[in-house]
Design a protein around this motif. Structure first.
Motif, PDB file in Angstrom:
ATOM      1  N   UNK A  99      10.833 -14.486   8.055  1.00 53.24           N
ATOM      2  CA  UNK A  99      11.068 -14.448   6.624  1.00 53.24           C
ATOM      3  C   UNK A  99      10.384 -13.310   5.887  1.00 53.24           C
ATOM      4  N   UNK A 100      10.983 -12.097   5.967  1.00 45.89           N
ATOM      5  CA  UNK A 100      10.484 -10.984   5.154  1.00 45.89           C
ATOM      6  C   UNK A 100      10.895 -11.246   3.711  1.00 45.89           C
ATOM      7  N   UNK A 101       9.979 -10.988   2.779  1.00 49.67           N
ATOM      8  CA  UNK A 101      10.210 -11.456   1.419  1.00 49.67           C
ATOM      9  C   UNK A 101      10.024 -10.366   0.386  1.00 49.67           C
ATOM     10  N   UNK A 102      10.650 -10.558  -0.767  1.00 47.29           N
ATOM     11  CA  UNK A 102      10.404  -9.643  -1.888  1.00 47.29           C
ATOM     12  C   UNK A 102       8.997  -9.847  -2.452  1.00 47.29           C
ATOM     13  N   UNK A 103       8.328 -10.924  -2.072  1.00 43.83           N
ATOM     14  CA  UNK A 103       6.960 -11.156  -2.571  1.00 43.83           C
ATOM     15  C   UNK A 103       5.934 -11.165  -1.430  1.00 43.83           C
ATOM     16  N   UNK A 104       6.230 -10.481  -0.314  1.00 41.81           N
ATOM     17  CA  UNK A 104       5.348 -10.535   0.863  1.00 41.81           C
ATOM     18  C   UNK A 104       3.897 -10.151   0.527  1.00 41.81           C
ATOM     19  N   UNK A 105       3.703  -9.220  -0.408  1.00 38.80           N
ATOM     20  CA  UNK A 105       2.320  -8.788  -0.680  1.00 38.80           C
ATOM     21  C   UNK A 105       1.543  -9.856  -1.456  1.00 38.80           C
ATOM     22  N   UNK A 106       2.242 -10.778  -2.097  1.00 37.84           N
ATOM     23  CA  UNK A 106       1.563 -11.846  -2.858  1.00 37.84           C
ATOM     24  C   UNK A 106       1.486 -13.130  -2.037  1.00 37.84           C
ATOM     25  N   UNK A 107       2.583 -13.406  -1.297  1.00 36.57           N
ATOM     26  CA  UNK A 107       2.700 -14.715  -0.633  1.00 36.57           C
ATOM     27  C   UNK A 107       2.499 -14.663   0.879  1.00 36.57           C
ATOM     28  N   UNK A 108       2.646 -13.484   1.483  1.00 39.45           N
ATOM     29  CA  UNK A 108       2.809 -13.414   2.930  1.00 39.45           C
ATOM     30  C   UNK A 108       4.273 -13.644   3.269  1.00 39.45           C
ATOM     31  N   UNK A 109       4.571 -13.730   4.568  1.00 43.61           N
ATOM     32  CA  UNK A 109       5.952 -13.914   5.021  1.00 43.61           C
ATOM     33  C   UNK A 109       6.417 -15.360   4.798  1.00 43.61           C
ATOM     34  N   UNK A 110       7.721 -15.576   4.968  1.00 43.56           N
ATOM     35  CA  UNK A 110       8.276 -16.924   4.872  1.00 43.56           C
ATOM     36  C   UNK A 110       7.580 -17.884   5.825  1.00 43.56           C
ATOM     37  N   UNK A 166      15.880   2.882   3.664  1.00 46.34           N
ATOM     38  CA  UNK A 166      14.451   2.799   3.990  1.00 46.34           C
ATOM     39  C   UNK A 166      13.799   1.844   2.996  1.00 46.34           C
ATOM     40  N   UNK A 167      13.113   0.853   3.537  1.00 50.31           N
ATOM     41  CA  UNK A 167      12.535  -0.204   2.700  1.00 50.31           C
ATOM     42  C   UNK A 167      11.011  -0.060   2.697  1.00 50.31           C
ATOM     43  N   UNK A 168      10.430  -0.151   1.519  1.00 51.02           N
ATOM     44  CA  UNK A 168       8.960  -0.009   1.453  1.00 51.02           C
ATOM     45  C   UNK A 168       8.349  -1.095   0.579  1.00 51.02           C
ATOM     46  N   UNK A 169       7.079  -1.343   0.809  1.00 54.18           N
ATOM     47  CA  UNK A 169       6.260  -2.118  -0.118  1.00 54.18           C
ATOM     48  C   UNK A 169       4.933  -1.369  -0.161  1.00 54.18           C
ATOM     49  N   UNK A 170       4.516  -0.934  -1.323  1.00 54.88           N
ATOM     50  CA  UNK A 170       3.298  -0.100  -1.384  1.00 54.88           C
ATOM     51  C   UNK A 170       2.058  -0.910  -1.014  1.00 54.88           C
ATOM     52  N   UNK A 171       2.188  -2.246  -1.059  1.00 56.93           N
ATOM     53  CA  UNK A 171       1.021  -3.088  -0.760  1.00 56.93           C
ATOM     54  C   UNK A 171       1.212  -3.824   0.562  1.00 56.93           C
ATOM     55  N   UNK A 172       0.135  -4.046   1.298  1.00 59.13           N
ATOM     56  CA  UNK A 172       0.282  -4.735   2.588  1.00 59.13           C
ATOM     57  C   UNK A 172       0.719  -6.182   2.424  1.00 59.13           C
ATOM     58  N   UNK A 173       1.310  -6.696   3.471  1.00 62.15           N
ATOM     59  CA  UNK A 173       1.704  -8.110   3.485  1.00 62.15           C
ATOM     60  C   UNK A 173       0.432  -8.956   3.454  1.00 62.15           C
ATOM     61  N   UNK A 174       0.451 -10.001   2.648  1.00 66.75           N
ATOM     62  CA  UNK A 174      -0.723 -10.883   2.603  1.00 66.75           C
ATOM     63  C   UNK A 174      -0.853 -11.622   3.946  1.00 66.75           C
ATOM     64  N   UNK A 175      -2.049 -11.618   4.473  1.00 65.45           N
ATOM     65  CA  UNK A 175      -2.261 -12.265   5.781  1.00 65.45           C
ATOM     66  C   UNK A 175      -2.752 -13.690   5.559  1.00 65.45           C
ATOM     67  N   UNK A 176      -2.154 -14.664   6.232  1.00 58.50           N
ATOM     68  CA  UNK A 176      -2.583 -16.054   6.017  1.00 58.50           C
ATOM     69  C   UNK A 176      -3.905 -16.328   6.737  1.00 58.50           C
ATOM     70  N   UNK A 177      -4.565 -17.438   6.353  1.00 57.79           N
ATOM     71  CA  UNK A 177      -5.860 -17.732   6.993  1.00 57.79           C
ATOM     72  C   UNK A 177      -5.697 -18.451   8.334  1.00 57.79           C
ATOM     73  N   UNK A 178      -4.500 -18.379   8.922  1.00 56.07           N
ATOM     74  CA  UNK A 178      -4.293 -19.033  10.224  1.00 56.07           C
ATOM     75  C   UNK A 178      -3.476 -18.111  11.136  1.00 56.07           C
ATOM     76  N   UNK A 179      -3.572 -18.354  12.427  1.00 55.55           N
ATOM     77  CA  UNK A 179      -2.788 -17.617  13.417  1.00 55.55           C
ATOM     78  C   UNK A 179      -1.412 -18.253  13.539  1.00 55.55           C
TER      79      UNK A 179
END
Ligand SMILES: Cc1cc2nc3c(=O)[nH]c(=O)nc-3n(C[C@H](O)[C@H](O)[C@H](O)COP(=O)(O)OP(=O)(O)OC[C@H]3O[C@@H](n4cnc5c(N)ncnc54)[C@H](O)[C@@H]3O)c2cc1C
Length: 462
Positions: free
Chosen positions: A149-160, A359-372
């Motif tokens: 789940x790549x998202x339009x809000x990946x930098x705020x929420x992380x992936x789906x 070409x798709x970009x997000x200037x901010x990194x994807x938010x990483x969740x606190x779990x593996x």
């Protein structure tokens, strides 16, 4: 073969009773409608389409298929190339089983069956929430979350997949498994990114986020577009390179090489997003305005409506596919070379005029969740995301070859530089989809435990 399956289908009909809708007449309009998919690539016609309307009916159907050794695939929104099977098997079509319950206090929602992405976005927004969702309103939400789940809000929420809290899943023995952190932590780890390969998920509980996390009080993101003649690609790409690498401003979007109707003129379109105070978008995109585009427009859009402008892409039929590769940087010279490939494509295959190389970009990194979890793409914020769309079957291979050529240019020779996305492809080395030490080994071990014979695809087995 089909006849013996039809005899087995009759047994299901007899045991499940008249409430279970089963379609077997291929000339019937309802059968034909349910056999349609977003793309005709690889689309097949099954022996039967079974339409369970409850979790109990879904479970009965899966148990029947396993006991009778009838291969099956599950279909939710029908936007992948994998919810199709030939007459050696059947489709379990979840269209009749769908729902969502939002719990605003707990900031979570329970999704059922074939609920679509837009329905999830609207129900959450009505409760003051949003979550990670992608670019297509009619996409089945559960498969979207299960496949990363790549998202339009990946930098705020992380992936789906980072939103998944728990699930109810029918496994390869036909049992319902409660997939929670307490009861099945390893399976939860696996379905967060590889969930389409372990069972049929009837319910998924996902996390919601308060709309204020979007950085404004209106629950909006800014959407805009900048249009340039393709001949200006060199100077526009130079400006875009700086803009894409500047994480001080929350820009994101797609730089698209396309020939939009009505003129069909080769054009460079930047479909841009800005997250935060929508009034600041003008500042964030100042360098693009300064280039004086042919068209520059934009404004705030409620988060649940961000994909409403893509309706034309959602129609069923024709030969459509995404050509996707995850990247670590924007290579301007490579991008300019792909423009030549696109130009050759639409010259040699005029039926592919709707194809765009993006070409798709997000200037901010994807938010990483606190779990593996099984999801392994958190280091990726650039994608070559080509949208292939053509109509002439004779050009099938040729169009793919042009796409492959552009993908090969963008990913370059270094394997550590690129990754594949499990919601986009099931071919190519699987270690490009599930990266990192021990990840693939753990997934293979879990597949052996939960689905050793490949009831839910042979992925992770072969
Ligand atoms: C126009 C468009 C835009 C897209 N944008 C994005 C995006 O922004 N981000 C992104 O990540 N992806 C995106 N995708 C890809 C999309 O998220 C995946 O293809 C997704 O799996 C499609 O789900 P579906 O239900 O529509 O498809 P289906 O073909 O019905 O299902 C997809 C797969 O999941 C399996 N499946 C279906 N239901 C279940 C279930 N309940 N339990 C377990 N397995 C099940 C199917 O057998 C199939 O293998 C996009 C696709 C399209 C066509």
């Amino acid at each position: 073969m089909s006849e013996s399956i039809l005899r087995l289908v009759d047994e299901l009909r007899a045991s499940a009773g008249p409430d279970l809708d089963i379609l077997t007449d291929k000339s019937d309009a309802t059968f034909q409608e349910h056999a349609k998919r977003w793309s005709d690539i690889g689309r097949k016609i099954p022996a039967a389409i079974i339409l369970p309307a409850s979790e109990e009916q879904i479970q009965k159907t899966v148990q029947w298929a396993i006991k009778s050794s009838v291969p099956f695939v599950t279909k939710s929104g029908g936007h992948s190339e994998w919810s199709t099977i030939d007459e050696s098997g059947v489709i379990i079509d979840l269209s009749k089983y769908s729902g969502i319950d939002v719990d605003p206090e707990a900031r979570k929602a329970t999704l059922k069956g074939s609920i679509l992405s837009k329905q999830v976005a609207v129900a959450l927004a009505n409760a003051g929430l949003f979550t990670a969702l992608g670019n297509g309103n009619p996409i089945g939400a559960i498969p979207y979350f299960l496949g990363g789940g790549a998202s339009v809000t990946s930098s705020i929420t992380g992936f789906g997949s980072d939103q998944i809290l728990s699930a109810r899943m029918i496994d390869a023995k036909g049992n319902i498994v409660e997939v929670t952190e307490e009861k099945e932590p390893d399976l939860l780890w696996a379905i967060r990114g590889a969930g389409q390969f372990f069972g049929l998920v009837t319910e998924l509980v996902i996390r919601g986020h308060p709309l204020t996390d979007l950085g404004n009080d209106q629950g909006v993101i800014w959407l805009g577009s900048f249009v340039f003649p393709l001949e200006r690609a060199n100077e526009v790409s130079s400006v875009m390179k700086v803009l894409m690498d500047d994480s001080s401003k929350a820009t994101a979007g797609l730089m698209m090489v396309m020939a939009p109707p009505p003129t069909g003129k080769p054009t460079l379109v930047i479909a841009a997003r800005y997250t935060g105070n929508p009034d600041d978008a003008k500042i964030a995109y100042k360098s693009l305005y300064d280039l004086v585009p042919l068209v520059a427009n934009g404004g705030p859009v409620p988060i649940q409506n961000t994909s409403d402008g893509h309706e034309a892409l959602n129609a069923k039929g024709d030969y459509k596919r995404f050509g996707v590769v995850g990247l670590r940087r924007f290579d301007k010279e490579g991008f300019l070379k792909t423009i030549d490939v696109w130009t050759n494509l639409i010259t040699e295959c005029p039926d592919a005029i709707n194809t765009s190389f993006n070409f798709q970009w997000d200037s901010r990194p994807v938010k990483t969740p606190p779990f593996e979890s099984a999801m392994s793409l958190h280091d990726i914020r650039y994608w070559q995301n080509n949208f292939i769309w053509h109509t002439d079957a004779a050009n099938r291979q040729k169009v793919d070859e042009f796409n492959d050529e552009s993908i090969a240019i963008m990913r370059g020779p270094e394997r550590s530089e690129y990754a594949d996305f499990q919601n986009g492809t099931r071919t190519g080395p699987i270690e490009l989809r599930f990266r990192g030490k021990g990840k693939l080994e753990k997934l293979r071990m879990l597949k052996k435990k939960w689905d050793p014979t490949g009831v839910f695809t042979a992925q992770l087995i072969d």
